[in-house]
Enzyme design. Structure first.
Site, PDB file in Angstrom:
ATOM      1  N   GLY A 271       0.798  -1.222   0.000  1.00 43.31           N
ATOM      2  CA  GLY A 271       0.000   0.000   0.000  1.00 43.31           C
ATOM      3  C   GLY A 271       0.831   1.273   0.000  1.00 43.31           C
ATOM      4  O   GLY A 271       0.381   2.322  -0.467  1.00 43.31           O
ATOM      5  N   ASN A 272       2.086   1.197   0.516  1.00 40.74           N
ATOM      6  CA  ASN A 272       2.930   2.388   0.550  1.00 40.74           C
ATOM      7  C   ASN A 272       3.392   2.814  -0.842  1.00 40.74           C
ATOM      8  O   ASN A 272       4.002   3.861  -1.004  1.00 40.74           O
ATOM      9  CB  ASN A 272       4.149   2.160   1.444  1.00 40.74           C
ATOM     10  CG  ASN A 272       5.065   1.051   0.940  1.00 40.74           C
ATOM     11  OD1 ASN A 272       4.601   0.039   0.414  1.00 40.74           O
ATOM     12  ND2 ASN A 272       6.356   1.231   1.100  1.00 40.74           N
TER      13      ASN A 272
ATOM     14  N   LYS B 143     -11.222  -9.226   8.078  1.00 43.27           N
ATOM     15  CA  LYS B 143     -10.398  -8.233   7.376  1.00 43.27           C
ATOM     16  C   LYS B 143     -10.904  -6.823   7.679  1.00 43.27           C
ATOM     17  O   LYS B 143     -12.015  -6.448   7.312  1.00 43.27           O
ATOM     18  CB  LYS B 143     -10.452  -8.489   5.869  1.00 43.27           C
ATOM     19  CG  LYS B 143      -9.604  -7.550   5.028  1.00 43.27           C
ATOM     20  CD  LYS B 143      -8.140  -7.872   5.151  1.00 43.27           C
ATOM     21  CE  LYS B 143      -7.314  -7.082   4.124  1.00 43.27           C
ATOM     22  NZ  LYS B 143      -5.881  -7.392   4.235  1.00 43.27           N
TER      23      LYS B 143
ATOM     24  N   LYS C 173      -4.157  -9.524  -0.990  1.00 46.52           N
ATOM     25  CA  LYS C 173      -3.447  -9.203  -2.235  1.00 46.52           C
ATOM     26  C   LYS C 173      -2.213 -10.088  -2.439  1.00 46.52           C
ATOM     27  O   LYS C 173      -1.887 -10.443  -3.582  1.00 46.52           O
ATOM     28  CB  LYS C 173      -3.039  -7.734  -2.269  1.00 46.52           C
ATOM     29  CG  LYS C 173      -2.066  -7.329  -1.181  1.00 46.52           C
ATOM     30  CD  LYS C 173      -1.698  -5.863  -1.243  1.00 46.52           C
ATOM     31  CE  LYS C 173      -0.809  -5.451  -0.089  1.00 46.52           C
ATOM     32  NZ  LYS C 173       0.433  -6.253   0.018  1.00 46.52           N
TER      33      LYS C 173
ATOM     34  N   LYS D  19       2.362 -12.366   3.760  1.00 48.51           N
ATOM     35  CA  LYS D  19       3.473 -12.268   2.809  1.00 48.51           C
ATOM     36  C   LYS D  19       4.352 -13.518   2.867  1.00 48.51           C
ATOM     37  O   LYS D  19       4.716 -14.080   1.829  1.00 48.51           O
ATOM     38  CB  LYS D  19       4.291 -11.011   3.088  1.00 48.51           C
ATOM     39  CG  LYS D  19       3.521  -9.713   2.867  1.00 48.51           C
ATOM     40  CD  LYS D  19       4.303  -8.506   3.329  1.00 48.51           C
ATOM     41  CE  LYS D  19       3.579  -7.220   3.010  1.00 48.51           C
ATOM     42  NZ  LYS D  19       2.210  -7.148   3.571  1.00 48.51           N
TER      43      LYS D  19
END
Length: 301
Positions: A9-10, A122, A202, A264
């Site tokens: 997101g960054n 979420k 994602k 991740k």
């Protein structure tokens, strides 16, 4: 070599900064330079995926201000995929030339029987005082929970990604020499009956796409410079290179929280388990060096 580069997101907006186009463009240019440099390597083809959590939350909040929910989450994911894909494609094309990057609004197939639909976890959107959150939940049929870091927030299902609907179309674009931007925000969650009110992780969706395309490498770029053990303690230690079996042991021990590094790490493990050659996790600004194994954490089978 085909590499899937997953942007956090960054890549679009930094915490505390305004949610406007200029802020997005400033940040996207950094990501575009990383992607372009990787794509210019001999024999390298690139698919770019990205997050969209802040943007989905922002547009959903605008609907609350209008006191009417015009669009469900599936449509908001599609809309933000188009928006962010456009901005990212423009920035990449500024470096590599017109038409090199193509953004694909991507759908992710999920199972309606997934247990996530019975247990929404979420977090999305802003935080509210408890009484406000409960009032909104009653009005819109939401589920809400306390986010200990922020306050009371809406929670939605996050089902497992089963397949990427547009995988073959993405493959065709890669074969024509394009850099493809896909699976934004995990892709639009769809079942066999159409769009569903959910958000797909994602990183896990990026892994499903990477394996479907037969990618050799999977690079996750985020806001930390690698994978750490004992992260919030004086004993914290960065992993520079690690075997998948060792990383899986650490994952099962609970070293990587579900709200941050957990998905991740899980995505990289699944990627390698399903035929990937190597994966890496590192900071966005170090993205090219992470791809070259010079920074970040490299995970090997």
């Amino acid at each position: 070599m085909l590499v899937v580069v997953a942007l956090g997101g960054n890549a679009f907006v930094r915490p505390g900064m305004p949610m406007d186009q200029e802020e997005h463009i400033r940040n996207i240019r950094i990501a575009a330079q990383v992607v372009a440099k990787i794509a210019e390597e001999d024999g390298v083809r690139v698919v770019v995926t990205h997050g969209n959590g802040p943007q989905v939350g922002f547009f959903d909040e605008l609907q609350l201000l209008a006191e009417r929910r015009y669009f469900r989450l599936d449509a908001l994911v599609a809309a933000t995929q188009g928006l962010l894909g456009y901005l990212l494609a423009e920035s990449i094309d500024e470096i590599l030339g017109p038409g090199r990057a193509v953004a694909v609004v991507t759908r992710t197939l999920v199972d309606e029987e997934d247990q996530a639909f019975k247990n929404p976890t979420k977090f999305i959107g802003p935080a509210y005082p408890r009484e406000v959150a409960e009032r909104l939940a009653a009005k819109y049929g939401w589920s809400v929970r306390e986010d200990v870091r922020r306050g009371w927030r809406r929670v939605v299902p996050s089902p497992e990604p089963v397949a990427v609907v547009e995988a073959e179309a993405i493959r065709a674009l890669l074969d024509r020499g394009h850099i493809v931007i896909a699976s934004g925000g995990g892709g639009v969650p769809v079942s066999k009956r159409g769009g569903v009110e959910a958000v797909v992780d994602k990183d896990l969706a990026s892994q499903v796409l990477a394996n479907a395309l037969g990618a050799e490498a999977f690079v996750i770029l985020t806001d930390v410079d690698g994978v750490y053990v004992d992260f919030n303690t004086p004993r914290r230690r960065k992993l520079d290179k690690v075997a998948a079996a060792e990383l899986e042991r650490l994952y099962r021990e609970g070293q990587f929280p579900e709200g941050s590094m957990g998905p991740k790490v899980l995505a990289t493990l699944r990627f390698l388990r399903n035929g990937g050659k190597w994966a890496a996790i590192g900071a966005l600004e170090d993205g090219y060096q992470v791809f070259r194994w010079q920074k970040g954490t490299v995970i090997l089978p």
